[in-house]
Design a protein around this motif. Sequence first.
Motif, PDB file in Angstrom:
ATOM      1  N   LEU A  53       0.827  -1.203   0.000  1.00  0.00           N
ATOM      2  CA  LEU A  53       0.000   0.000   0.000  1.00  0.00           C
ATOM      3  C   LEU A  53       0.865   1.259   0.000  1.00  0.00           C
ATOM      4  CD1 LEU A  53      -2.715   1.499   0.283  1.00  0.00           C
ATOM      5  CD2 LEU A  53      -2.502   1.201   2.762  1.00  0.00           C
ATOM      6  N   LEU A  54       1.894   1.289   0.853  1.00  0.00           N
ATOM      7  CA  LEU A  54       2.795   2.446   0.896  1.00  0.00           C
ATOM      8  C   LEU A  54       3.514   2.626  -0.437  1.00  0.00           C
ATOM      9  CD1 LEU A  54       4.415   2.154   4.454  1.00  0.00           C
ATOM     10  CD2 LEU A  54       2.446   3.513   3.760  1.00  0.00           C
ATOM     11  N   ALA A  55       3.927   1.506  -1.046  1.00  0.00           N
ATOM     12  CA  ALA A  55       4.613   1.577  -2.334  1.00  0.00           C
ATOM     13  C   ALA A  55       3.675   2.107  -3.412  1.00  0.00           C
ATOM     14  CB  ALA A  55       5.146   0.196  -2.724  1.00  0.00           C
ATOM     15  N   ARG A  56       2.432   1.654  -3.386  1.00  0.00           N
ATOM     16  CA  ARG A  56       1.457   2.131  -4.371  1.00  0.00           C
ATOM     17  C   ARG A  56       1.248   3.635  -4.250  1.00  0.00           C
ATOM     18  NH1 ARG A  56      -4.769   0.601  -3.645  1.00  0.00           N
ATOM     19  NH2 ARG A  56      -4.562   2.390  -2.228  1.00  0.00           N
ATOM     20  N   GLU A  57       1.085   4.120  -3.037  1.00  0.00           N
ATOM     21  CA  GLU A  57       0.837   5.543  -2.835  1.00  0.00           C
ATOM     22  C   GLU A  57       2.065   6.382  -3.172  1.00  0.00           C
ATOM     23  OE1 GLU A  57      -2.380   6.693  -2.076  1.00  0.00           O
ATOM     24  OE2 GLU A  57      -2.556   4.594  -2.703  1.00  0.00           O
ATOM     25  N   ALA A  58       3.257   5.869  -2.827  1.00  0.00           N
ATOM     26  CA  ALA A  58       4.485   6.600  -3.133  1.00  0.00           C
ATOM     27  C   ALA A  58       4.743   6.660  -4.628  1.00  0.00           C
ATOM     28  CB  ALA A  58       5.673   5.946  -2.428  1.00  0.00           C
ATOM     29  N   GLU A 168      19.124  -2.641   6.048  1.00  0.00           N
ATOM     30  CA  GLU A 168      18.991  -1.206   6.332  1.00  0.00           C
ATOM     31  C   GLU A 168      18.801  -0.377   5.069  1.00  0.00           C
ATOM     32  OE1 GLU A 168      23.118  -1.962   5.151  1.00  0.00           O
ATOM     33  OE2 GLU A 168      21.731  -2.981   6.547  1.00  0.00           O
ATOM     34  N   ARG A 169      18.993  -0.975   3.887  1.00  0.00           N
ATOM     35  CA  ARG A 169      18.823  -0.252   2.628  1.00  0.00           C
ATOM     36  C   ARG A 169      17.410  -0.380   2.064  1.00  0.00           C
ATOM     37  NH1 ARG A 169      23.823  -2.191  -0.977  1.00  0.00           N
ATOM     38  NH2 ARG A 169      22.981  -0.585  -2.391  1.00  0.00           N
ATOM     39  N   ALA A 170      16.552  -1.107   2.757  1.00  0.00           N
ATOM     40  CA  ALA A 170      15.178  -1.303   2.293  1.00  0.00           C
ATOM     41  C   ALA A 170      14.326  -0.077   2.592  1.00  0.00           C
ATOM     42  CB  ALA A 170      14.577  -2.533   2.962  1.00  0.00           C
ATOM     43  N   HIS A 171      13.298   0.121   1.785  1.00  0.00           N
ATOM     44  CA  HIS A 171      12.314   1.176   2.061  1.00  0.00           C
ATOM     45  C   HIS A 171      11.355   0.742   3.158  1.00  0.00           C
ATOM     46  CE1 HIS A 171      13.712   2.302  -1.993  1.00  0.00           C
ATOM     47  NE2 HIS A 171      13.370   3.524  -1.658  1.00  0.00           N
ATOM     48  N   SER A 172      11.094  -0.574   3.237  1.00  0.00           N
ATOM     49  CA  SER A 172      10.212  -1.097   4.276  1.00  0.00           C
ATOM     50  C   SER A 172      10.627  -2.524   4.606  1.00  0.00           C
ATOM     51  CB  SER A 172       8.746  -1.060   3.824  1.00  0.00           C
ATOM     52  OG  SER A 172       8.562  -1.790   2.624  1.00  0.00           O
ATOM     53  N   VAL A 173      10.340  -2.911   5.853  1.00  0.00           N
ATOM     54  CA  VAL A 173      10.726  -4.243   6.328  1.00  0.00           C
ATOM     55  C   VAL A 173       9.603  -4.801   7.195  1.00  0.00           C
ATOM     56  CG1 VAL A 173      12.324  -5.577   7.775  1.00  0.00           C
ATOM     57  CG2 VAL A 173      13.202  -3.765   6.287  1.00  0.00           C
ATOM     58  N   THR A 174       9.219  -6.043   6.918  1.00  0.00           N
ATOM     59  CA  THR A 174       8.246  -6.752   7.741  1.00  0.00           C
ATOM     60  C   THR A 174       8.957  -7.492   8.861  1.00  0.00           C
ATOM     61  OG1 THR A 174       6.519  -7.045   6.070  1.00  0.00           O
ATOM     62  CG2 THR A 174       6.686  -8.758   7.736  1.00  0.00           C
ATOM     63  N   LEU A 175       8.466  -7.311  10.080  1.00  0.00           N
ATOM     64  CA  LEU A 175       8.953  -8.049  11.244  1.00  0.00           C
ATOM     65  C   LEU A 175       7.768  -8.766  11.880  1.00  0.00           C
ATOM     66  CD1 LEU A 175      11.155  -5.267  12.898  1.00  0.00           C
ATOM     67  CD2 LEU A 175      11.965  -7.151  11.474  1.00  0.00           C
ATOM     68  N   ASP A 176       8.037  -9.895  12.531  1.00  0.00           N
ATOM     69  CA  ASP A 176       6.975 -10.610  13.240  1.00  0.00           C
ATOM     70  C   ASP A 176       7.589 -11.278  14.466  1.00  0.00           C
ATOM     71  OD1 ASP A 176       4.643 -11.713  14.027  1.00  0.00           O
ATOM     72  OD2 ASP A 176       4.231 -12.801  12.181  1.00  0.00           O
ATOM     73  N   LEU A 177       7.397 -10.659  15.619  1.00  0.00           N
ATOM     74  CA  LEU A 177       8.077 -11.106  16.833  1.00  0.00           C
ATOM     75  C   LEU A 177       7.409 -12.287  17.509  1.00  0.00           C
ATOM     76  CD1 LEU A 177       9.142  -7.668  18.332  1.00  0.00           C
ATOM     77  CD2 LEU A 177      10.473  -9.261  16.946  1.00  0.00           C
ATOM     78  N   HIS A 178       6.401 -12.890  16.889  1.00  0.00           N
ATOM     79  CA  HIS A 178       5.893 -14.126  17.480  1.00  0.00           C
ATOM     80  C   HIS A 178       6.735 -15.316  17.020  1.00  0.00           C
ATOM     81  CE1 HIS A 178       3.343 -15.470  13.922  1.00  0.00           C
ATOM     82  NE2 HIS A 178       3.623 -16.641  14.440  1.00  0.00           N
ATOM     83  N   LYS A 179       7.773 -15.023  16.239  1.00  0.00           N
ATOM     84  CA  LYS A 179       8.722 -16.063  15.848  1.00  0.00           C
ATOM     85  C   LYS A 179       9.997 -15.885  16.690  1.00  0.00           C
ATOM     86  CE  LYS A 179       6.730 -16.348  11.213  1.00  0.00           C
ATOM     87  NZ  LYS A 179       5.653 -15.352  11.354  1.00  0.00           N
ATOM     88  N   LEU A 180      11.021 -15.233  16.141  1.00  0.00           N
ATOM     89  CA  LEU A 180      12.262 -15.039  16.906  1.00  0.00           C
ATOM     90  C   LEU A 180      12.168 -13.812  17.812  1.00  0.00           C
ATOM     91  CD1 LEU A 180      15.045 -15.935  14.304  1.00  0.00           C
ATOM     92  CD2 LEU A 180      14.181 -17.308  16.193  1.00  0.00           C
ATOM     93  N   GLY A 181      11.034 -13.668  18.466  1.00  0.00           N
ATOM     94  CA  GLY A 181      10.838 -12.646  19.484  1.00  0.00           C
ATOM     95  C   GLY A 181      10.056 -13.229  20.643  1.00  0.00           C
ATOM     96  N   TRP A 182       9.557 -14.462  20.427  1.00  0.00           N
ATOM     97  CA  TRP A 182       8.891 -15.259  21.449  1.00  0.00           C
ATOM     98  C   TRP A 182       7.677 -14.556  22.051  1.00  0.00           C
ATOM     99  CZ3 TRP A 182      14.065 -15.308  20.509  1.00  0.00           C
ATOM    100  CH2 TRP A 182      14.574 -16.546  20.083  1.00  0.00           C
TER     101      TRP A 182
END
Length: 349
Positions: A53-58, A168-182
């Motif tokens: 969505l952010l990419a589409r709007e940008a 760090e060079r990405a425009h956006s990054v998905t994180l999900d801490l229910h995996k390696l964030g327990w």
Amino acid sequence: AASALNPSLDSWDQAPAAAALEALVTRTLAHTIGLSDAVVTTGGTESNQLALLLAREASGGSVRLVCGANAHHSLPRAAWLLGLPEPVVVPAPNGTLDPAALHDALTHLPRPLLVAATAGTTDAGLIDPLPEIAGLCAAHGARLHVDAAYGGGLAFSDRHREKLAGLERAHSVTLDLHKLGWQPAAAGLLAVSRPGELGVLHHHADYLNAADDTEAGYPDLLGRSLRTTRRPDVLKIAVTLKTLGRTGLGALVDQVCAQARDFAALVREHPGFELYDRPDISTVLFRPTGATDDDVAGVRRMLLLDGRAVLGRARLDGRLWLKATLLNPHTRPDELALLLKLVEGTTPR
């Protein structure tokens, strides 16, 4: 505590403490991976949808997704939901996106383009060559999103964070801490390189974010999510970070990665099993030697039905593999050996 207090993060007056905590924690986690800000989501799927969505709007209203054959299913699904053009799927030999094929696609496709790379694939936990992909995106003027729902937790580890070089060079990054964030679900985030990019999420409802309240300095939370009523999911993340810190979480990451290497070694040394490859993170793919795909599928179902072991499945290189994703830091070596015995004892001879 979240259920008892029941604050809703759709306006500041309903959740002042949670709002302040969310702002602090999301920025801190974004800075940990080299980006500037983040929003809380329900998980990797919502984060990937927001990234498109952010990419589409940008890009002025449309963008074409370019992703590897190894990409998570939520990415092409998000393109469909947002009414974007059919995604371009780039080959991913050996489970990771092929930079040469990506270069060829970026050379011939019309702009604007969004490239989605993966740090921790669903099947084998593999990490795409992020520095090369980031360089290609920069050279071709394409936007870069990295789905690090699984692998993003490596950033907590001094030993393993170098595997995320280029993130760090990405425009956006998905994180999900229910995996390696327990964390209990939901614990997703979408991090962005520039805070201004989140501005497209802004929405006005006078009873929630009146202009005079915003001008008076009251935080406007309707730009922090596509949802209105939402739980303070950031609280559990904050408690974990306060209790363990980055060092404590990094130690847990190190433990499960070491367990995966140990389990892979057990498989490699056992004449009755075949190992797919050395694990990048904490996922190990293996299969009984000489077994058919039907045998592998049957073994998995029998262990699951009997309640003896829960194994995943992955199809790579045209064959079906059993998948063990190790996320419990307290798993013992004898339990890993027992798992192999269970599989061996269930495999048809």
